[in-house]
Write an enzyme that holds these catalytic residues in place. Structure first.
Site, PDB file in Angstrom:
ATOM      1  N   GLY A 211       0.806  -1.214   0.000  1.00  0.00           N
ATOM      2  CA  GLY A 211       0.000   0.000   0.000  1.00  0.00           C
ATOM      3  C   GLY A 211       0.838   1.264   0.000  1.00  0.00           C
TER       4      GLY A 211
ATOM      5  N   GLU B 278      -6.987   0.244   1.968  1.00  0.00           N
ATOM      6  CA  GLU B 278      -7.418  -0.677   3.023  1.00  0.00           C
ATOM      7  C   GLU B 278      -6.274  -1.662   3.217  1.00  0.00           C
ATOM      8  OE1 GLU B 278      -9.878  -0.269   4.860  1.00  0.00           O
ATOM      9  OE2 GLU B 278     -11.278   0.993   3.735  1.00  0.00           O
TER      10      GLU B 278
ATOM     11  N   CYS C 256      -8.636  -8.872   7.222  1.00  0.00           N
ATOM     12  CA  CYS C 256      -8.004  -7.659   7.734  1.00  0.00           C
ATOM     13  C   CYS C 256      -8.551  -7.321   9.117  1.00  0.00           C
ATOM     14  CB  CYS C 256      -8.195  -6.497   6.774  1.00  0.00           C
ATOM     15  SG  CYS C 256      -9.905  -6.196   6.319  1.00  0.00           S
TER      16      CYS C 256
ATOM     17  N   ALA D 255     -18.178  -6.306   9.507  1.00  0.00           N
ATOM     18  CA  ALA D 255     -18.698  -4.949   9.651  1.00  0.00           C
ATOM     19  C   ALA D 255     -19.983  -4.841   8.842  1.00  0.00           C
ATOM     20  CB  ALA D 255     -17.678  -3.928   9.166  1.00  0.00           C
TER      21      ALA D 255
END
Length: 510
Positions: free
Chosen positions: A245, A262, A296, A460
């Protein structure tokens, strides 16, 4: 395999699609598709060339000219139809995810349901792309803000959620008037091809042009790096490791493009002296071993008050002893394989590092062998007793390793331990004390993007913005006002009067 045929997947697949058309990849490198479940090779894929990529981007640019002019509710209608079509293929898609990535079948089906749910969400959101009107400081003027589509959104996804993360980005981006180019992980290439084929059916049924939803599967040098440097792509959504990233963000920033990142998670759960263990233990176990620790949002650190530490340890060891490990397509199994043998090597090295740094393995820590584990990708979920400041504890290992950390004193001590790592994605606290839970979600509490009370770190809801802070990247996807990240913001001033007042009171006598 019936689920492959149900998804129209052939032995030889193409890694390039402009929507409904699958151009020839010519001399593209061949990618062998295999499963970590049994090691079986179930297909081959021709990867995109540089020429394929350039043609796809130009096609997307043309598609954007059409798509941005379509009223947002009409765009929402296309997304509604995609959600309905995915319902028809939910079981074979979920089965493919499970077989290709090793996650349990119920998790694979749940992932497809996430894409369906985000489609439903986007149908409503397509009618709620709100701007704002405010007061002007000038007479007979109106001041407002509005949002317009950006253009092409490149979506680079990881293997662990081969469809859901794409859905969060592509569906939100589409109702905002953007087109997308999807570069999935080569470790989950078949899942992407299957999804693209289903999307293509909806596009064809509605007579839509090419370039709205595109797919490109290619090597890092031929495709990945070109996406990051391509000025024709204003936004890159990147899901992956922190190291990757950082490199991606640097390349996109060099051309002043935007990123949604992310990245890593080193997620902690705090168990205070006021914890209800009936709630906590199932959440901990699922959070730590779900997707074989390759989420993650996986629970990696358990921060336990000394008064309940021994009881928690006892319950967790008993729970881990009851876990069934094996073929994830068999619903009686709780844990499947890691994605590949490289991941197993990382797991094994981490276990060794834990003991080298003074930690103690309480349970697990071994690679599994034998006929049922012939792919070489199966490991035992692992419990390790450690001090919170061990170097290895501050690193994210994408595997089912849970660190048990003892703390003394008040909840502030536990919060400090939770916040001391460089990652900041998900966090949780279990407590029946309102003072403790309110402190945890306050400005003095968790520094993570997700802060949960009496539920675990893993998973989530799509209605909330998903993402984290610090080394996690700071991006937001899915619900809330995350849609604004896929649009360009425009401030508009309208003079409806007969005078022209100038800024700072300047006057021109003309």
């Amino acid at each position: 395999m019936n689920f492959l045929r149900a998804l129209y997947l052939e032995d030889e697949m193409s890694g390039v699609c402009s929507g409904t058309q699958w151009p020839s990849t010519g001399k593209g490198k061949k990618l062998q598709l295999s499963s970590p479940v049994d090691g079986h090779v179930f297909g081959n894929l021709s990867m995109a060339t540089s020429d394929n990529y350039d043609e796809l981007v130009e096609c997307a640019r043309e598609g954007f000219v059409f798509w941005r002019a379509v009223p947002a509710p009409e765009r929402g209608e296309i997304i509604r139809q995609i959600g309905l079509k995915l319902r028809e293929f939910k079981h074979p898609l979920g089965t493919l995810i499970s077989y290709e990535t090793g996650k349990p079948l119920q998790e694979g089906l749940g992932e497809v349901q996430e894409v369906i749910d985000i489609c439903d969400y986007c149908v409503g959101q397509s009618r709620m792309l709100y701007g704002m009107t405010t007061v002007s400081e000038r007479r007979s003027h109106r001041l407002l803000e509005q949002y317009h589509p950006l253009g092409i959104v490149a979506i680079i996804t990881a293997f662990n959620f081969p469809m859901a993360v794409w859905g969060w980005n592509a569906m939100i981006g589409a109702i905002c008037g953007n087109v997308s180019i999807w570069k999935p992980s080569s470790k989950a290439a078949a899942s992407a091809v299957a999804m693209q084929k289903i999307i293509g059916k909806v596009l064809a049924l509605n007579g839509l042009p090419e370039g709205i939803f595109s797919l490109v599967i290619g090597e890092r040098d031929r495709v990945g790096k070109k996406i990051l440097k391509d000025r024709r792509i204003p936004l890159v959504s990147f899901t992956g490791s922190v190291a990757s990233g950082r490199k991606a963000a640097k390349k996109v920033a060099k051309r002043l493009g935007r990123t949604i990142l992310e990245l890593g998670g080193n997620n902690g759960i705090i168990l205070t002296a006021n914890t209800d263990l009936k709630l906590a233990v199932p959440a901990i176990v699922f959070g730590a071993v779900g997707t074989t620790g390759q989420r993650c949002t996986t629970t990696r650190r358990l921060i336990i008050h000394e008064s309940i530490y021994d009881e928690v340890k006892r319950r967790l060891v008993a729970a881990y002893q009851s876990l069934k490990i094996g073929d994830p397509l068999q619903e009686t199994n709780h844990v499947g394989p890691l994605i590949d043998r490289d991941a197993v090597a990382t797991f094994t090295q981490t276990v060794q590092t834990i003991t080298d740094q003074g930690g103690t393995i309480l349970f697990g820590g071994n690679q599994l062998t034998g006929e049922d584990y012939s792919s070489g990708c199966y490991v035992e979920p692992t419990l390790a007793e450690v001090d919170h400041d061990l170097e290895i504890v501050h690193q994210e290992t994408f595997a089912p390793i849970l660190y048990l950390i003892r703390y003394e004193g008040e909840v502030e001590t536990a919060i400090a331990i939770n916040n001391e790592v460089s990652q900041g994605l998900s966090s949780a606290i279990f407590s029946t004390s309102q003072r403790e839970t309110e402190l945890f979600i306050s400005a003095q509490g968790s520094d993570c993007g997700l802060a949960n009370v009496n539920i675990g770190t893993s998973g989530a809801e799509i209605g909330g913005a998903f993402g984290g802070e610090k080394d996690t990247g700071g991006g937001r996807e899915s619900g809330s006002d995350a849609w604004k990240g896929y649009m360009r913001r425009q401030t508009v001033t309208i003079n409806y009067g007969t005078d022209l007042p100038l800024a700072q009171g300047v006057r021109f006598e003309i």
